[in-house]
Design an enzyme around this catalytic site. Structure first.
Site, PDB file in Angstrom:
ATOM      1  N   GLU A 494       0.734  -1.267  -0.088  1.00 62.21           N
ATOM      2  CA  GLU A 494      -0.078   0.093  -0.091  1.00 62.21           C
ATOM      3  C   GLU A 494       0.858   1.361   0.005  1.00 62.21           C
ATOM      4  OE1 GLU A 494      -2.146  -3.479   1.447  1.00 62.21           O
ATOM      5  OE2 GLU A 494      -0.369  -2.676   2.015  1.00 62.21           O
ATOM      6  N   ALA A 522     -10.414  -0.557   3.140  1.00 65.64           N
ATOM      7  CA  ALA A 522      -9.976   0.515   4.249  1.00 65.64           C
ATOM      8  C   ALA A 522      -8.962  -0.054   5.267  1.00 65.64           C
ATOM      9  CB  ALA A 522     -10.992   1.304   4.756  1.00 65.64           C
ATOM     10  N   HIS A 566     -12.222  -6.017   7.520  1.00 67.67           N
ATOM     11  CA  HIS A 566     -12.706  -5.755   6.362  1.00 67.67           C
ATOM     12  C   HIS A 566     -14.043  -4.771   6.764  1.00 67.67           C
ATOM     13  CE1 HIS A 566     -10.842  -9.487   5.431  1.00 67.67           C
ATOM     14  NE2 HIS A 566     -10.492  -8.928   4.342  1.00 67.67           N
TER      15      HIS A 566
END
Length: 765
Positions: A494, A522, A566
């Site tokens: 990321e 996220a 999640h």
């Protein structure tokens, strides 16, 4: 060393590097000094290099000494192949850099500034070579905080160096906004860089990616220390650079210390570049960073390699740190006098001077004349810089926010203004043949914008593979239409995904727009926070010189039974960081309009996608008109009422609408305000609805504790206290992670029933 005369220093130095000690009898025998403290020397021994360097990955090459560390150039003037006037100019430059480096410490002692100073003494060989190799207004140089000599050699003036050290308003790096000793001159390609050690490796790889795509005759150069190579993002940057075979040079200045931490506490390999020998498509060349001739040879080898298209290059420069790490460090607490004395014997200035004298390039009086000339140049520049105005506190808000003006030259219209403050009835499509799903609003808009602007790109995790377009298929069909050079998968890294976007935009910040899928969920965005923080203050830190255009798409929120990893919402964190826009659409038309605005407006936008709405019938909407934009910072009324106001966004917009419908039967008429944009925030709409109803219920999916609702409540209390008939109340998740079992998720997240219960309590106050 062979006695054959060479035409270029690169040819000469390649031969000297690989032949090591078995050189020409006429060569100058430089002594190679190592650390002699008994414990350090024992740990630092070069025992890790195997006898053979043959078994390497495809496309990987090693040059330089094979076993006994970096070697100085051992040749004579003829073998060096460098004109005398060039050598003299190099010596003048290196001595001028040392003059500045020594002056920095004196400024601090006199309390005039330069409150952070990391000396470059002992690094001048590789730094001068890197700066000389850099081509102004053509290459992109990403220096680090010790690179005074590099930046001077690359094109910064003495006055510009001093202005930065003294944090003056006219400092070209950023007017005193960044730390001293963080040099930059973006007008010629010297990039404004981070204090985060080696984080700029990500920017280097991203910049080199753009260089390759646009087929520019340019090179991206990273410069940093060996300790920062321990960071995961450095590995990510090198992995990406070699995989993509981009023209990036990574210069590692190894002085064997990370502040007080010796290199053997960082890695098992004293020569840090040895850690990366497994990478394909990588040239690794070793040099003596105290020797400008050997360092220049290594830099030219690296340039030749990356310009050939074979991949990235790494220059490992063996340096010494002749001073403390910085002005706040005392190296006498961890380095012996013997070690410091040995470091002084490798002084790059002294070694180069002695070689020039032995080779009859200069005499000692001529060297002293150069020193006097440099002193005069320094004092003249210092007089001007010291008289410059200090950083102006009246400008602190300048460039703190990106401009909201539409920057792309396409036709556009805004949504009807009456939907912002005044209630306008809207309709939700009821059949599958009508309107758009939320996910279609995003997908169709991405394709529209990519068709309009050929300088748009998208990358991320699981972004494109045959018929699949991401975990949720948001990017489906994009690679087929726009090709793998504009739409492609990134490694599962990321930080790399976001950091390379920062670097990529530097090649043409006015026209390039990058969309990144910051993380598949996220919950996994956290590793990217280092690069995100960089993005957030690029515009402010550079005093308006650099503003990347990046849309960070993040699938967020729960209600899908995703469990702990999640289901997170991150807006409570994002909204504490100045310099970025945060939007959260909850209907398909807003998904269209806000994304259009993000891709036509300069700056960084965090585009939060409540993933539970992707295929939700309740989030369907009729498509906006062509080129219709939803402006940032404009809320929308979803339901009119006069009993109380529900102020909300994201998933809870729909829950609030459902709760309001149920409460209407009880005579409680709730006004529902969908914020849509959290920064900029529509404060006027919030205050207007509270002034109308006198009661405010703030609802969001995130936890109440630390959630963005606290900011909204404070805004109302400070600005509409006299209009309130009851305290501001909040509804959100309970203060616990989100459980996986459906029963746990239901107990933790907000629901229409929980919102209705809170509204009844508020109405009865």
């Amino acid at each position: 060393m062979p006695t054959k005369t060479k035409n270029t220093i690169a040819d000469t130095m390649k031969t000297s590097s690989t032949n090591g000690k078995n050189g020409d009898s006429n060569a100058v025998p430089y002594a190679h000094h190592t650390l002699t403290s008994e414990d350090l020397e024992q740990e630092y021994a070069f025992s890790v290099v195997p006898p053979s360097l043959d078994p390497l990955p495809d496309g990987a090459v090693l040059t330089g000494p094979k076993a006994d560390g970096a070697q100085s150039f051992r040749g004579n003037l003829k073998q060096a192949g460098v004109p005398k006037e060039t050598l003299i100019a190099w010596y003048k430059l290196m001595h001028l850099g040392r003059t500045l480096d020594d002056a920095a410490a004196n400024y601090l002692k006199k309390a005039m500034g330069w409150s952070y100073h990391a000396p470059c003494a002992g690094h001048e060989g590789i730094q001068a070579a890197a700066g000389i190799s850099f081509r102004q207004k053509q290459d992109y140089l990403f220096p680090y905080y010790r690179d005074l000599m590099t930046c001077l050699a690359a094109g910064m003036t003495v006055e510009e160096i001093i202005l930065n050290g003294l944090s003056k308003e006219t400092d070209i790096a950023g007017g005193g906004r960044h730390m001293s000793n963080h040099f930059a001159k973006m007008s010629i390609g010297i990039q404004n860089h981070s204090s985060l050690t080696n984080n700029h490796a990500q920017h280097t790889t991203g910049c080199a990616r753009a260089i390759k795509y646009y087929e520019k005759d340019s090179v991206a150069i990273f410069s940093g220390g060996e300790s920062g190579c321990s960071e995961g993002y450095f590995y990510e940057a090198l992995n990406g650079a070699t995989k993509e075979m981009v023209p990036a040079i990574f210069v590692i200045q190894n002085n064997k210390y990370g502040i007080a931490v010796p290199v053997f506490d960082q890695t098992a390999n004293g020569r840090v570049a040895d850690n990366f020998r497994g990478f394909a498509n990588l040239l690794i060349t070793y040099c003596d960073g105290c020797d400008i001739l050997d360092s220049y040879r290594a830099m030219q080898e690296a340039y030749t390699w990356v310009q050939s298209g074979k991949g990235a290059a790494m220059v490992h420069a063996d340096c010494v740190r002749m001073r403390s790490h910085s002005n706040s460090d005392r190296d006498s607490l961890y380095r012996s006098q013997e070690e410091l004395a040995n470091a002084a014997k490798r002084d790059p200035i002294v070694q180069f001077r002695d070689w020039l004298i032995r080779e009859n390039v200069l005499t000692l009086p001529e060297c002293e004349a150069i020193h006097e000339q440099n002193k005069k140049e320094f004092y003249a520049a210092a007089e001007k810089a010291e008289a410059a105005p200090p950083a102006d506190p009246a400008t602190v808000l300048d460039f703190s926010e990106a401009p909201l003006e539409i920057a792309r030259p396409y036709p556009w219209i805004l949504e009807d203004s009456d939907v912002n403050i005044n209630f306008a009835q809207y309709t939700i499509p009821r059949s599958k043949e009508e309107g758009l799903f939320f996910i279609d609003g995003i997908n169709h808009t991405l394709k529209e914008e990519f068709r309009l602007n050929p300088n748009t790109f998208i990358w991320g995790e699981d972004m494109a593979n045959k018929e699949k377009g991401g975990v949720f298929n948001v990017s489906k069909g994009m690679q087929q239409e726009f090709g793998p050079k504009r739409v492609f998968n990134a490694p599962i890294a990321e930080d790399f995904i976001v950091g390379t976007a920062d670097g990529f935009c530097r090649v043409d910040q006015d026209n390039i727009w990058v969309v990144v899928e910051g993380a598949e969920f996220a919950d996994y965005f956290w590793p990217a926070m280092e690069s995100f923080i960089e993005l957030s203050h690029e515009y402010w830190r550079t005093k308006g010189q650099y503003l990347p255009n990046i849309v960070i798409r993040i699938a967020s929120g729960g209600y899908i039974q995703g469990g702990l990893y999640h289901s997170q919402n991150l807006e409570g964190m994002f909204t504490t960081i100045p310099g970025v826009r945060i939007v959260v659409p909850s209907f398909a038309d807003d998904a269209q309009g806000l994304l259009r605005s993000a891709m036509r407006t300069r700056g960084v936008t965090v585009y939060l996608e409540p993933k539970a709405l992707y295929y939700a019938q309740k989030a369907r909407a009729f498509s906006l008109r062509d080129n219709e934009l939803v402006p940032f910072g404009k809320a929308r009324l979803r339901r009119a009422g006069n009993t109380l106001s529900i102020i909300t966004y994201g998933n809870t917009v729909h829950l609030s609408i459902a709760a309001a419908a149920a409460l209407s039967a009880e005579g409680i008429e709730c006004e529902v305000l969908d914020l849509r944009s959290l920064f900029p925030l529509d404060k006027e709409a919030i205050l207007a609805t509270v002034q109308k109803t006198g009661r405010a219920l703030v609802v969001h999916e995130d936890k109440i504790t630390g959630g963005f609702g606290g900011e909204i409540a404070a805004l109302i209390t400070e600005n509409a206290f006299t209009n309130l008939d009851a305290p501001v109340m909040r509804v959100g998740s309970i203060f616990t992670p989100v459980g996986f079992a459906k029963q746990l998720e239901d107990a933790i997240l907000p629901s229409a029933e929980k919102i209705a219960e809170a509204a009844r309590k508020l109405a009865g106050w």
